[in-house]
Scaffold this active site. Structure first.
Site, PDB file in Angstrom:
ATOM      1  N   GLY A  82      47.467  51.541  43.688  1.00 13.04           N
ATOM      2  CA  GLY A  82      46.071  51.236  43.742  1.00 13.04           C
ATOM      3  C   GLY A  82      44.793  51.536  44.115  1.00 13.04           C
ATOM      4  O   GLY A  82      43.535  50.351  44.101  1.00 13.04           O
ATOM      5  N   ASN A  92      42.186  53.522  44.745  1.00 10.17           N
ATOM      6  CA  ASN A  92      41.831  55.031  45.046  1.00 10.17           C
ATOM      7  C   ASN A  92      40.335  54.239  44.464  1.00 10.17           C
ATOM      8  O   ASN A  92      39.305  55.080  44.525  1.00 10.17           O
ATOM      9  CB  ASN A  92      41.884  56.384  43.263  1.00 10.17           C
ATOM     10  N   GLY A 151      37.891  50.474  43.510  1.00  6.89           N
ATOM     11  CA  GLY A 151      38.184  48.759  43.135  1.00  6.89           C
ATOM     12  C   GLY A 151      38.101  48.005  44.790  1.00  6.89           C
ATOM     13  O   GLY A 151      38.423  48.814  45.660  1.00  6.89           O
ATOM     14  N   ILE A 152      38.577  46.285  45.103  1.00 10.12           N
ATOM     15  CA  ILE A 152      39.180  46.250  45.781  1.00 10.12           C
ATOM     16  C   ILE A 152      40.116  46.765  46.882  1.00 10.12           C
ATOM     17  O   ILE A 152      39.735  46.564  47.620  1.00 10.12           O
ATOM     18  CB  ILE A 152      39.249  44.961  45.371  1.00 10.12           C
ATOM     19  N   GLY A 153      40.879  47.103  46.467  1.00  7.68           N
ATOM     20  CA  GLY A 153      42.336  48.638  46.998  1.00  7.68           C
ATOM     21  C   GLY A 153      41.321  49.520  48.221  1.00  7.68           C
ATOM     22  O   GLY A 153      41.605  49.748  48.972  1.00  7.68           O
ATOM     23  N   SER A 182      46.326  36.562  40.446  1.00  7.09           N
ATOM     24  CA  SER A 182      44.914  36.717  39.964  1.00  7.09           C
ATOM     25  C   SER A 182      44.554  34.932  38.967  1.00  7.09           C
ATOM     26  O   SER A 182      45.572  34.762  39.221  1.00  7.09           O
ATOM     27  CB  SER A 182      45.088  37.421  38.525  1.00  7.09           C
ATOM     28  N   TYR A 220      49.121  39.511  30.383  1.00 10.02           N
ATOM     29  CA  TYR A 220      48.715  39.866  31.846  1.00 10.02           C
ATOM     30  C   TYR A 220      49.020  38.182  32.056  1.00 10.02           C
ATOM     31  O   TYR A 220      49.451  38.158  33.414  1.00 10.02           O
ATOM     32  CB  TYR A 220      47.281  39.155  31.645  1.00 10.02           C
TER      33      TYR A 220
END
Length: 313
Positions: free
Chosen positions: A22, A24, A26-28, A151, A176
């Site tokens: 993931g 592409n 944000g934090i990644g 999270s 979630y």
């Protein structure tokens, strides 16, 4: 007085290889940028190849000359996970850190290609299978790390083994929370199993982290799928008013992946009020997240569902 940990604390990573799911946005993506700038070889593992190509171009501009690669990975498909793992192993002789970052948050109930509830299937089961399939290469590398991005939502999570896929009852936030609790249970069970097998010198450290409240695309996915303009507006306001930047949200990930003092079983998150924002420090978690019996049950169910057993670890 303790020194505040920032991106400048990331050591030189020349010769090391990182796989980031993931990545592409944000934090990644932010973590990938810093690792590439420090000399690391970075594999962007992304479902969307269009978004991945854009990210790859941006990454190469931000870290000229760095070794970077885009590869396709759909965590909602065990076939895709297997194909990705096979390609990584055939093309790369080492993996110094597998950063399990990709995720979905609070979306309407749907299922993966293999029939798993989408949030548990993507956030936990896909990453469980990926880690197991790459575990041999991590062992061969030595002093490697598995970094699972959890999270604060794990605090509202409960493993509902009697209805793991939400077929009888589904609530998006509960699902979630369950998936994020699963991330921590998996991390600490991997820690226990490796320490039992290799007492005194664990070849693969299992470390968890969470970004606090960081402004990323994650918050918008649920409202998009629900076609809810109101919820989309609320998330946009929250990101603008309360959230820290994605770059700050990536710091716990970077610390977990690179801090020489980080140890298997550590959990990093922001230092600020409610762990919402701030520099990364070791943080606590719920008693449920450290429950060895629940973790063992989750591990066994995960093996049954994914058919990946970590070589019998």
């Amino acid at each position: 007085m303790a020194t505040t940990w920032t991106a400048s604390n990331v050591p030189d990573q020349t010769g090391k290889t990182f796989v980031i799911t993931g990545s592409n946005s944000g934090i990644g993506y932010e973590a990938a940028t810093i690792l590439a700038q420090r000399g690391g070889e970075v594999i962007l593992a992304c479902r969307s190849q269009d978004k991945g190509r854009t990210a790859l171009e941006q990454l190469r501009a931000a870290a000229p000359g760095a070794k970077t690669k885009l590869m396709k990975l759909d965590l909602a498909s065990l076939a895709s996970v297997l194909a990705f793992a096979d390609q990584v192993k055939s093309e790369h002789g080492r993996i110094d850190a597998l950063i399990n970052n990709a995720g979905l948050m609070a979306i309407p109930r749907t299922t993966t290609e293999d029939g798993f509830e989408m949030q548990l299937g993507t956030n936990h089961l896909g990453h469980f299978a990926l880690t197991g399939l790459l575990f041999g290469r991590l062992l061969e590398t030595g002093a490697a790390r598995v970094v699972n991005v959890a999270s604060q939502a794990h605090r509202m999570g409960k493993m509902r083994f009697e209805d793991l896929m939400g077929e009888k009852r589904y609530e998006k936030w509960a699902a979630y929370g369950q998936s994020k609790l699963a991330n921590l249970l998996f991390t600490f069970e991997l820690q226990r199993r490796t320490e039992k097998k290799w007492p005194g010198k664990v070849p693969v450290a299992a470390i968890a982290c969470h970004p606090g409240y960081a402004a990323t695309e994650l918050q918008g996915k649920g409202p998009e799928l629900e076609k809810s303009r109101f919820n989309a507006m609320l998330m946009k306001i929250g990101n603008g008013v309360f959230a820290q930047t994605a770059a700050m949200g990536a710091l716990p990930t970077l610390r977990a992946a690179t801090d020489p003092d980080a140890k298997s079983g550590d959990y990093y998150g922001p230092a600020g009020l409610g762990e919402m924002a701030g520099p990364p420090v070791k943080v606590g978690c719920t008693t449920a997240a450290r429950d060895p019996e629940v973790a063992k049950q989750l591990w066994q169910r995960s093996v049954e569902l994914t058919k990946v057993d970590f070589g019998g670890l």
